[in-house]
Every structure is written in C-alpha cells, then in structure tokens.
Design a protein around this motif. Sequence first.
Motif, PDB file in Angstrom:
ATOM      1  N   LEU A   1       0.855  -1.172   0.000  1.00  0.00           N
ATOM      2  CA  LEU A   1       0.000   0.000   0.000  1.00  0.00           C
ATOM      3  C   LEU A   1       0.901   1.234   0.000  1.00  0.00           C
ATOM      4  O   LEU A   1       1.787   1.348   0.851  1.00  0.00           O
ATOM      5  N   TYR A   2       0.686   2.095  -0.966  1.00  0.00           N
ATOM      6  CA  TYR A   2       1.508   3.290  -1.125  1.00  0.00           C
ATOM      7  C   TYR A   2       0.709   4.545  -0.798  1.00  0.00           C
ATOM      8  O   TYR A   2      -0.491   4.615  -1.057  1.00  0.00           O
ATOM      9  N   ARG A   3       1.407   5.517  -0.250  1.00  0.00           N
ATOM     10  CA  ARG A   3       0.883   6.882  -0.121  1.00  0.00           C
ATOM     11  C   ARG A   3       1.806   7.717  -0.990  1.00  0.00           C
ATOM     12  O   ARG A   3       2.962   7.949  -0.633  1.00  0.00           O
ATOM     13  N   GLY A   4       1.310   8.075  -2.163  1.00  0.00           N
ATOM     14  CA  GLY A   4       2.173   8.720  -3.149  1.00  0.00           C
ATOM     15  C   GLY A   4       3.226   7.720  -3.597  1.00  0.00           C
ATOM     16  O   GLY A   4       2.907   6.621  -4.031  1.00  0.00           O
ATOM     17  N   GLU A   5       4.479   8.075  -3.445  1.00  0.00           N
ATOM     18  CA  GLU A   5       5.594   7.204  -3.830  1.00  0.00           C
ATOM     19  C   GLU A   5       6.091   6.337  -2.673  1.00  0.00           C
ATOM     20  O   GLU A   5       6.940   5.479  -2.869  1.00  0.00           O
ATOM     21  N   GLU A   6       5.572   6.582  -1.467  1.00  0.00           N
ATOM     22  CA  GLU A   6       6.094   5.913  -0.272  1.00  0.00           C
ATOM     23  C   GLU A   6       5.302   4.655   0.069  1.00  0.00           C
ATOM     24  O   GLU A   6       4.083   4.686   0.202  1.00  0.00           O
ATOM     25  N   TRP A   7       6.011   3.545   0.223  1.00  0.00           N
ATOM     26  CA  TRP A   7       5.414   2.284   0.658  1.00  0.00           C
ATOM     27  C   TRP A   7       5.148   2.414   2.152  1.00  0.00           C
ATOM     28  O   TRP A   7       6.071   2.509   2.952  1.00  0.00           O
ATOM     29  N   VAL A   8       3.872   2.430   2.554  1.00  0.00           N
ATOM     30  CA  VAL A   8       3.532   2.693   3.953  1.00  0.00           C
ATOM     31  C   VAL A   8       2.910   1.510   4.680  1.00  0.00           C
ATOM     32  O   VAL A   8       2.837   1.514   5.903  1.00  0.00           O
ATOM     33  N   ALA A   9       2.454   0.502   3.956  1.00  0.00           N
ATOM     34  CA  ALA A   9       1.839  -0.652   4.608  1.00  0.00           C
ATOM     35  C   ALA A   9       1.896  -1.841   3.660  1.00  0.00           C
ATOM     36  O   ALA A   9       2.066  -1.688   2.458  1.00  0.00           O
ATOM     37  N   GLY A  10       1.758  -3.015   4.235  1.00  0.00           N
ATOM     38  CA  GLY A  10       1.781  -4.198   3.398  1.00  0.00           C
ATOM     39  C   GLY A  10       1.349  -5.435   4.151  1.00  0.00           C
ATOM     40  O   GLY A  10       1.080  -5.398   5.355  1.00  0.00           O
ATOM     41  N   GLY A  11       1.283  -6.506   3.409  1.00  0.00           N
ATOM     42  CA  GLY A  11       0.903  -7.779   3.991  1.00  0.00           C
ATOM     43  C   GLY A  11       1.425  -8.934   3.169  1.00  0.00           C
ATOM     44  O   GLY A  11       1.787  -8.765   2.003  1.00  0.00           O
ATOM     45  N   LEU A  12       1.461 -10.082   3.803  1.00  0.00           N
ATOM     46  CA  LEU A  12       1.837 -11.328   3.140  1.00  0.00           C
ATOM     47  C   LEU A  12       0.594 -12.184   3.000  1.00  0.00           C
ATOM     48  O   LEU A  12      -0.064 -12.506   3.993  1.00  0.00           O
ATOM     49  N   MET A  13       0.271 -12.524   1.777  1.00  0.00           N
ATOM     50  CA  MET A  13      -0.865 -13.394   1.493  1.00  0.00           C
ATOM     51  C   MET A  13      -0.310 -14.742   1.044  1.00  0.00           C
ATOM     52  O   MET A  13       0.549 -14.790   0.162  1.00  0.00           O
ATOM     53  N   VAL A  14      -0.803 -15.806   1.650  1.00  0.00           N
ATOM     54  CA  VAL A  14      -0.279 -17.135   1.401  1.00  0.00           C
ATOM     55  C   VAL A  14      -1.356 -17.982   0.724  1.00  0.00           C
ATOM     56  O   VAL A  14      -2.494 -18.053   1.192  1.00  0.00           O
ATOM     57  N   HIS A  15      -0.967 -18.617  -0.367  1.00  0.00           N
ATOM     58  CA  HIS A  15      -1.870 -19.488  -1.110  1.00  0.00           C
ATOM     59  C   HIS A  15      -1.943 -20.844  -0.421  1.00  0.00           C
ATOM     60  O   HIS A  15      -0.909 -21.478  -0.179  1.00  0.00           O
ATOM     61  N   ARG A  16      -3.141 -21.275  -0.113  1.00  0.00           N
ATOM     62  CA  ARG A  16      -3.381 -22.609   0.444  1.00  0.00           C
ATOM     63  C   ARG A  16      -4.352 -23.325  -0.481  1.00  0.00           C
ATOM     64  O   ARG A  16      -4.942 -22.717  -1.367  1.00  0.00           O
TER      65      ARG A  16
ATOM     66  N   LEU B   1       0.660  -8.664   8.424  1.00  0.00           N
ATOM     67  CA  LEU B   1       0.473  -7.311   7.927  1.00  0.00           C
ATOM     68  C   LEU B   1       1.247  -6.348   8.805  1.00  0.00           C
ATOM     69  O   LEU B   1       1.724  -6.708   9.879  1.00  0.00           O
ATOM     70  N   GLY B   2       1.387  -5.147   8.339  1.00  0.00           N
ATOM     71  CA  GLY B   2       2.064  -4.121   9.112  1.00  0.00           C
ATOM     72  C   GLY B   2       2.064  -2.814   8.362  1.00  0.00           C
ATOM     73  O   GLY B   2       1.810  -2.771   7.164  1.00  0.00           O
ATOM     74  N   TRP B   3       2.320  -1.749   9.102  1.00  0.00           N
ATOM     75  CA  TRP B   3       2.432  -0.434   8.494  1.00  0.00           C
ATOM     76  C   TRP B   3       3.663   0.245   9.067  1.00  0.00           C
ATOM     77  O   TRP B   3       4.179  -0.131  10.107  1.00  0.00           O
ATOM     78  N   LEU B   4       4.151   1.203   8.348  1.00  0.00           N
ATOM     79  CA  LEU B   4       5.444   1.817   8.596  1.00  0.00           C
ATOM     80  C   LEU B   4       5.598   2.243  10.059  1.00  0.00           C
ATOM     81  O   LEU B   4       4.846   3.064  10.570  1.00  0.00           O
TER      82      LEU B   4
END
Length: 125
Positions: A42-57, A66-69
């Motif tokens: 997840l970006y705010r403008g050019e900055e990566w501010v949050a994300g997550g790991l999705m795992v295929h089962r 998940l986490g944010w900056l």
Amino acid sequence: ELETFWTQMHLPTIQQRHGEHGILAEIAQGQELLQHGRFMKLYRGEEWVAGGLMVHRANELWFAKLGWLQGDRELLRAHVVNLLYRGAIRYAAEAGYTRINLGGCRGFLEDGIFQYKMKWRAVPE
C-alpha cells in the motif's frame, strides 16, 4: 522487500499494537510464507507505507502477516488496515478463492481485533 516489510512494518506494528504480549516471529518465517504467497503493498504517493503477506493454500487465501510503517498510529487512523483487507479480499476473489483466512486473534468477544474482524463478516473457528 521482505526485510523492509519485516523490520520497518510488521515487527514495529506488532510491538506498537501488542507490547510485551506480541509474538515477534523471525524473518525466516516470512521467507517461508513468501515461498507460497505474495506481497501486497500500500503506497501513499511514492512511499510504501503498509503491506501484507498473502499465502496461497489449497482451499483458501491466508492473509498471514500485515504491518504499516513503524507501527505509526496516524497510519492506523488513516485506515491502512481497511485498505489492506479490501485489497486482500479483492485479490482473493480475482484469484478464484471462495474463502479468505484473516488470521487468528484472541477468542474473547470484547477483544478489539476480534470485533474488527467480525465487522468483515469473519467466521470464528
């Protein structure tokens, strides 16, 4: 990417949200999860501010981490978690999954994370 996510987003978020009760996994766990999944950013403008790991089962997409900056409360108030969940749900639907696992939490009705996940129509197991 994983090191940035793990050290600047995931771990600080766990520490900020859960304090001494948070479970801080080693980055090796993230490496293992990423072998069977993918990042969401997840970006705010050019900055990566949050994300997550999705795992295929086999029968579901597991939104494992998940986490944010820096666990920044302002980002939380800016609804980054809502956006991450929406992105994971959209990806799961586009990938053909009929089930998404939003991860575990304490099974107490008054627990804030439990209540939040219930708003997404999660089904406790």
